[in-house]
Motif scaffolding. Structure first.
Motif, PDB file in Angstrom:
ATOM      1  N   GLY A  46       0.830  -1.193   0.000  1.00 49.16           N
ATOM      2  CA  GLY A  46       0.000   0.000   0.000  1.00 49.16           C
ATOM      3  C   GLY A  46       0.865   1.244   0.000  1.00 49.16           C
ATOM      4  N   ILE A  47       0.497   2.204  -0.834  1.00 49.72           N
ATOM      5  CA  ILE A  47       1.245   3.461  -0.931  1.00 49.72           C
ATOM      6  C   ILE A  47       0.267   4.615  -0.813  1.00 49.72           C
ATOM      7  CG2 ILE A  47       2.671   4.929  -2.419  1.00 49.72           C
ATOM      8  CD1 ILE A  47       3.716   2.316  -3.729  1.00 49.72           C
ATOM      9  N   SER A  48       0.530   5.492   0.151  1.00 48.96           N
ATOM     10  CA  SER A  48      -0.248   6.727   0.275  1.00 48.96           C
ATOM     11  C   SER A  48       0.462   7.817  -0.499  1.00 48.96           C
ATOM     12  CB  SER A  48      -0.380   7.144   1.746  1.00 48.96           C
ATOM     13  OG  SER A  48      -0.970   8.436   1.827  1.00 48.96           O
ATOM     14  N   GLY A  49      -0.286   8.547  -1.295  1.00 42.27           N
ATOM     15  CA  GLY A  49       0.266   9.648  -2.078  1.00 42.27           C
ATOM     16  C   GLY A  49       0.334  10.947  -1.309  1.00 42.27           C
TER      17      GLY A  49
ATOM     18  N   LEU B  49      -5.502   4.283   4.157  1.00 40.38           N
ATOM     19  CA  LEU B  49      -4.624   3.128   3.975  1.00 40.38           C
ATOM     20  C   LEU B  49      -4.600   2.267   5.243  1.00 40.38           C
ATOM     21  CD1 LEU B  49      -2.577   1.451   2.419  1.00 40.38           C
ATOM     22  CD2 LEU B  49      -0.855   3.209   2.916  1.00 40.38           C
ATOM     23  N   HIS B  50      -4.548   2.905   6.403  1.00 45.32           N
ATOM     24  CA  HIS B  50      -4.599   2.159   7.668  1.00 45.32           C
ATOM     25  C   HIS B  50      -5.958   1.463   7.841  1.00 45.32           C
ATOM     26  CE1 HIS B  50      -0.682   3.312   9.108  1.00 45.32           C
ATOM     27  NE2 HIS B  50      -0.956   4.590   8.876  1.00 45.32           N
ATOM     28  N   ALA B  51      -7.026   2.119   7.402  1.00 42.26           N
ATOM     29  CA  ALA B  51      -8.354   1.490   7.456  1.00 42.26           C
ATOM     30  C   ALA B  51      -8.391   0.251   6.557  1.00 42.26           C
ATOM     31  CB  ALA B  51      -9.435   2.484   7.047  1.00 42.26           C
ATOM     32  N   ALA B  52      -7.752   0.337   5.391  1.00 48.64           N
ATOM     33  CA  ALA B  52      -7.695  -0.825   4.494  1.00 48.64           C
ATOM     34  C   ALA B  52      -6.968  -1.987   5.165  1.00 48.64           C
ATOM     35  CB  ALA B  52      -7.013  -0.446   3.179  1.00 48.64           C
ATOM     36  N   GLN B  53      -5.888  -1.690   5.879  1.00 52.92           N
ATOM     37  CA  GLN B  53      -5.187  -2.744   6.623  1.00 52.92           C
ATOM     38  C   GLN B  53      -6.123  -3.391   7.642  1.00 52.92           C
ATOM     39  OE1 GLN B  53      -1.773  -0.402   8.104  1.00 52.92           O
ATOM     40  NE2 GLN B  53      -0.463  -1.991   7.237  1.00 52.92           N
TER      41      GLN B  53
ATOM     42  N   ILE C 156      -1.314  -6.242   4.171  1.00 52.50           N
ATOM     43  CA  ILE C 156      -0.948  -4.977   3.519  1.00 52.50           C
ATOM     44  C   ILE C 156       0.250  -4.378   4.235  1.00 52.50           C
ATOM     45  CG2 ILE C 156      -1.682  -2.661   2.848  1.00 52.50           C
ATOM     46  CD1 ILE C 156      -4.576  -3.718   2.849  1.00 52.50           C
ATOM     47  N   GLU C 157       1.353  -4.296   3.506  1.00 57.64           N
ATOM     48  CA  GLU C 157       2.558  -3.608   3.981  1.00 57.64           C
ATOM     49  C   GLU C 157       2.507  -2.192   3.425  1.00 57.64           C
ATOM     50  OE1 GLU C 157       7.411  -3.823   3.292  1.00 57.64           O
ATOM     51  OE2 GLU C 157       6.113  -5.269   2.291  1.00 57.64           O
ATOM     52  N   ILE C 158       2.974  -1.226   4.186  1.00 55.43           N
ATOM     53  CA  ILE C 158       2.950   0.161   3.717  1.00 55.43           C
ATOM     54  C   ILE C 158       4.324   0.548   3.188  1.00 55.43           C
ATOM     55  CG2 ILE C 158       2.629   2.575   4.378  1.00 55.43           C
ATOM     56  CD1 ILE C 158       0.485   1.627   6.336  1.00 55.43           C
TER      57      ILE C 158
ATOM     58  N   ALA D 228      10.968  -0.287  -5.433  1.00 54.75           N
ATOM     59  CA  ALA D 228      10.811  -1.157  -6.601  1.00 54.75           C
ATOM     60  C   ALA D 228      10.856  -2.623  -6.188  1.00 54.75           C
ATOM     61  CB  ALA D 228      11.885  -0.856  -7.638  1.00 54.75           C
ATOM     62  N   GLY D 229      11.743  -2.959  -5.262  1.00 56.56           N
ATOM     63  CA  GLY D 229      11.819  -4.331  -4.762  1.00 56.56           C
ATOM     64  C   GLY D 229      10.553  -4.736  -4.021  1.00 56.56           C
ATOM     65  N   GLN D 230       9.999  -3.804  -3.241  1.00 55.58           N
ATOM     66  CA  GLN D 230       8.749  -4.088  -2.525  1.00 55.58           C
ATOM     67  C   GLN D 230       7.598  -4.292  -3.510  1.00 55.58           C
ATOM     68  OE1 GLN D 230       9.202  -0.504   0.068  1.00 55.58           O
ATOM     69  NE2 GLN D 230       8.446  -1.890   1.666  1.00 55.58           N
ATOM     70  N   ILE D 231       7.562  -3.502  -4.561  1.00 62.84           N
ATOM     71  CA  ILE D 231       6.509  -3.651  -5.588  1.00 62.84           C
ATOM     72  C   ILE D 231       6.644  -5.010  -6.258  1.00 62.84           C
ATOM     73  CG2 ILE D 231       5.663  -2.785  -7.807  1.00 62.84           C
ATOM     74  CD1 ILE D 231       6.443   0.061  -6.758  1.00 62.84           C
ATOM     75  N   ARG D 232       7.862  -5.381  -6.634  1.00 70.08           N
ATOM     76  CA  ARG D 232       8.087  -6.685  -7.274  1.00 70.08           C
ATOM     77  C   ARG D 232       7.654  -7.839  -6.380  1.00 70.08           C
ATOM     78  NH1 ARG D 232      12.951  -4.672  -9.436  1.00 70.08           N
ATOM     79  NH2 ARG D 232      12.662  -4.414 -11.665  1.00 70.08           N
ATOM     80  N   ALA D 233       7.951  -7.731  -5.084  1.00 69.18           N
ATOM     81  CA  ALA D 233       7.654  -8.818  -4.145  1.00 69.18           C
ATOM     82  C   ALA D 233       6.165  -8.931  -3.816  1.00 69.18           C
ATOM     83  CB  ALA D 233       8.455  -8.617  -2.855  1.00 69.18           C
ATOM     84  N   ALA D 234       5.421  -7.867  -4.033  1.00 70.50           N
ATOM     85  CA  ALA D 234       3.996  -7.852  -3.690  1.00 70.50           C
ATOM     86  C   ALA D 234       3.174  -8.584  -4.749  1.00 70.50           C
ATOM     87  CB  ALA D 234       3.504  -6.413  -3.561  1.00 70.50           C
ATOM     88  N   ASP D 235       2.082  -9.184  -4.297  1.00 73.30           N
ATOM     89  CA  ASP D 235       1.136  -9.819  -5.218  1.00 73.30           C
ATOM     90  C   ASP D 235       0.214  -8.789  -5.858  1.00 73.30           C
ATOM     91  OD1 ASP D 235       1.996 -12.507  -4.584  1.00 73.30           O
ATOM     92  OD2 ASP D 235       0.913 -12.284  -2.690  1.00 73.30           O
ATOM     93  N   GLY D 236       0.116  -7.622  -5.233  1.00 78.68           N
ATOM     94  CA  GLY D 236      -0.741  -6.559  -5.748  1.00 78.68           C
ATOM     95  C   GLY D 236      -0.418  -5.254  -5.048  1.00 78.68           C
ATOM     96  N   LEU D 237      -1.038  -4.198  -5.539  1.00 85.50           N
ATOM     97  CA  LEU D 237      -0.800  -2.854  -4.995  1.00 85.50           C
ATOM     98  C   LEU D 237      -2.111  -2.195  -4.593  1.00 85.50           C
ATOM     99  CD1 LEU D 237       1.669  -1.465  -7.698  1.00 85.50           C
ATOM    100  CD2 LEU D 237       2.254  -2.376  -5.443  1.00 85.50           C
ATOM    101  N   LEU D 238      -2.003  -1.318  -3.614  1.00 89.29           N
ATOM    102  CA  LEU D 238      -3.104  -0.443  -3.231  1.00 89.29           C
ATOM    103  C   LEU D 238      -2.543   0.969  -3.253  1.00 89.29           C
ATOM    104  CD1 LEU D 238      -5.911   0.243  -2.145  1.00 89.29           C
ATOM    105  CD2 LEU D 238      -5.037  -0.237   0.163  1.00 89.29           C
ATOM    106  N   LEU D 239      -3.008   1.778  -4.198  1.00 92.38           N
ATOM    107  CA  LEU D 239      -2.575   3.168  -4.317  1.00 92.38           C
ATOM    108  C   LEU D 239      -3.669   4.059  -3.760  1.00 92.38           C
ATOM    109  CD1 LEU D 239      -1.048   3.075  -7.915  1.00 92.38           C
ATOM    110  CD2 LEU D 239       0.120   2.767  -5.713  1.00 92.38           C
TER     111      LEU D 239
END
Length: 185
Positions: free
Chosen positions: A9-12, A24-28, A37-39, A65-76
């Motif tokens: 998860g990435i907060s903009g 984002l914390h609510a999504a967790q 969900i890792e932030i 970039a490594g965290q994105i690669r390791a994740a199964d999906g993203l939450l923006l």
């Protein structure tokens, strides 16, 4: 029980009291038990500069970039600034987009956002979708979670208290889990 699905998860928003980081914390909190969900931290990513890239990617960019690669999906989770995504989120995407073996490509991704206005980041989310087309991000189309009047939906501690919005966020996390499981095969 199936394997745990790992989401980054990435907060903009960098603001301490950000409604988007609170979302984002609510999504967790509302994620199904088999969704973790890792932030990701974008606060240390410098402004994009091709001269810096020519020397090498900053450590914060490589790490994300490594965290994105390791994740199964993203939450923006995007705020809306001037009818678009925040500069720090766009800057992060610009840096990551230059990494070889593009980590965004094919990644199941959910979007949500919160604002004090009535449209709840609708325009920013549509711009984010446009940006992601080139990067081959696999956005979930539904459910859409655009939290308007955020100042009425979160308490003073940043907890999402509005029950219908909590349900929307929970439904989005189930949809993201299902898309990420499907992509894993």
């Amino acid at each position: 029980m199936s394997d745990t699905i790992k989401i980054l998860g990435i907060s903009g928003s960098l603001r301490k009291g950000s409604y988007n980081t609170a979302l984002l914390h609510a999504a967790q909190e509302l994620a199904p038990p088999d969704l973790q969900i890792e932030i990701g931290d974008i606060s240390q990513i410098p402004l994009y500069n091709a001269d810096v890239q020519a020397v090498g990617f900053p450590q914060a960019v490589e790490q994300l970039a490594g965290q994105i690669r390791a994740a199964d999906g993203l939450l923006l989770v995007t705020p809306e600034y001037n009818y678009s995504v925040s500069g720090v989120l766009k800057n992060t995407i610009d840096w990551i987009s230059r990494i070889k073996n593009q980590p965004f490509a094919g990644k199941p991704t959910a979007i949500c956002g919160a604002s004090m206005g009535p449209l709840g980041t609708a325009r920013a989310q549509y711009h984010l979708r446009q940006i992601g087309i080139y990067l081959d991000i696999r956005f979930l189309n539904k459910p859409e979670v655009m939290v308007g009047t955020a100042h009425e939906r979160f308490d003073a501690a940043g907890k999402l208290t509005h029950e219908p919005t909590r349900k929307f966020v929970g439904d989005l996390m189930v949809a993201l889990r299902d898309a990420a499981q499907s992509a894993k095969g």
